[in-house]
Motif scaffolding. Sequence first.
Motif, mmCIF file in Angstrom:
data_model
loop_
_atom_site.group_PDB
_atom_site.id
_atom_site.type_symbol
_atom_site.label_atom_id
_atom_site.label_comp_id
_atom_site.label_asym_id
_atom_site.label_seq_id
_atom_site.Cartn_x
_atom_site.Cartn_y
_atom_site.Cartn_z
ATOM 1 N N TRP A 135 0.871 -1.172 0.000
ATOM 2 C CA TRP A 135 0.000 0.000 0.000
ATOM 3 C C TRP A 135 0.906 1.220 0.000
ATOM 4 O O TRP A 135 1.373 1.670 1.046
ATOM 5 C CB TRP A 135 -0.903 -0.036 1.209
ATOM 6 N N ASP A 136 1.166 1.753 -1.192
ATOM 7 C CA ASP A 136 2.133 2.843 -1.339
ATOM 8 C C ASP A 136 1.830 4.031 -0.434
ATOM 9 O O ASP A 136 2.751 4.676 0.065
ATOM 10 C CB ASP A 136 2.227 3.294 -2.791
ATOM 11 N N ARG A 137 0.564 4.308 -0.202
ATOM 12 C CA ARG A 137 0.172 5.436 0.655
ATOM 13 C C ARG A 137 0.794 5.326 2.043
ATOM 14 O O ARG A 137 1.128 6.325 2.675
ATOM 15 C CB ARG A 137 -1.348 5.479 0.753
ATOM 16 N N TYR A 138 0.948 4.097 2.532
ATOM 17 C CA TYR A 138 1.486 3.876 3.878
ATOM 18 C C TYR A 138 2.879 3.255 3.881
ATOM 19 O O TYR A 138 3.512 3.166 4.927
ATOM 20 C CB TYR A 138 0.534 2.993 4.693
ATOM 21 N N TRP A 139 3.356 2.816 2.733
ATOM 22 C CA TRP A 139 4.673 2.193 2.657
ATOM 23 C C TRP A 139 5.778 3.227 2.847
ATOM 24 O O TRP A 139 6.772 2.977 3.513
ATOM 25 C CB TRP A 139 4.843 1.484 1.313
ATOM 26 N N GLY A 140 5.585 4.411 2.259
ATOM 27 C CA GLY A 140 6.563 5.490 2.395
ATOM 28 C C GLY A 140 7.934 5.062 1.928
ATOM 29 O O GLY A 140 8.071 4.434 0.876
ATOM 30 N N ASN A 141 8.949 5.339 2.729
ATOM 31 C CA ASN A 141 10.325 4.999 2.354
ATOM 32 C C ASN A 141 10.815 3.741 3.075
ATOM 33 O O ASN A 141 12.005 3.557 3.250
ATOM 34 C CB ASN A 141 11.261 6.185 2.602
ATOM 35 N N HIS A 142 9.881 2.887 3.488
ATOM 36 C CA HIS A 142 10.261 1.650 4.192
ATOM 37 C C HIS A 142 11.157 0.801 3.320
ATOM 38 O O HIS A 142 10.933 0.648 2.128
ATOM 39 C CB HIS A 142 9.006 0.855 4.575
ATOM 40 N N ARG A 143 12.193 0.256 3.924
ATOM 41 C CA ARG A 143 13.099 -0.656 3.228
ATOM 42 C C ARG A 143 13.052 -2.006 3.944
ATOM 43 O O ARG A 143 13.120 -2.060 5.172
ATOM 44 C CB ARG A 143 14.519 -0.121 3.233
ATOM 45 N N CYS A 144 12.939 -3.053 3.159
ATOM 46 C CA CYS A 144 12.884 -4.395 3.728
ATOM 47 C C CYS A 144 14.197 -4.698 4.438
ATOM 48 O O CYS A 144 15.274 -4.356 3.953
ATOM 49 C CB CYS A 144 12.616 -5.424 2.629
#
Length: 145
Positions: free
Chosen positions: A132-141
Amino acid sequence: MLILLFAAAIVPSGQTFECTPIRVWDGDGPIWCAEGPRIRVSGVAARETDGTCRPGHPCPDADPETAKSVLVDLVGVRTGTSREGHALVKGPTMHCISTGSAGGNRTGAWCVSPKSGDISCALVASGAAARWDRYWGNHRCRDQP
């Protein structure tokens, strides 16, 4: 160990916390933690238990039971089903970072399990949930919190 099933405080955004999973509702949570919080997995969306997707939410192909089973397997081992329909689980303690309130008594969080690494990334990789790009933001696995 004290297990809180009724009261769940929201963990403030940015705060790290531990979660030992004891219940899972559906493919994106909440995951009920023995320590109290109820986690809505951040950055992803899974089908609702009735198979639908909410308007404006990403909609993965995976059916709701498959998504729930994938999440259960990522955080632990299924030990049964509660009378409310939660999957009862036993799993290792996860390390989480809160994104704040996810509505109701749920804390949005990025969590890393010693069993499977980054839960959000593993759900997306499996196809059980959609990013969900709206909430993913700049998260990195990542494998570590």
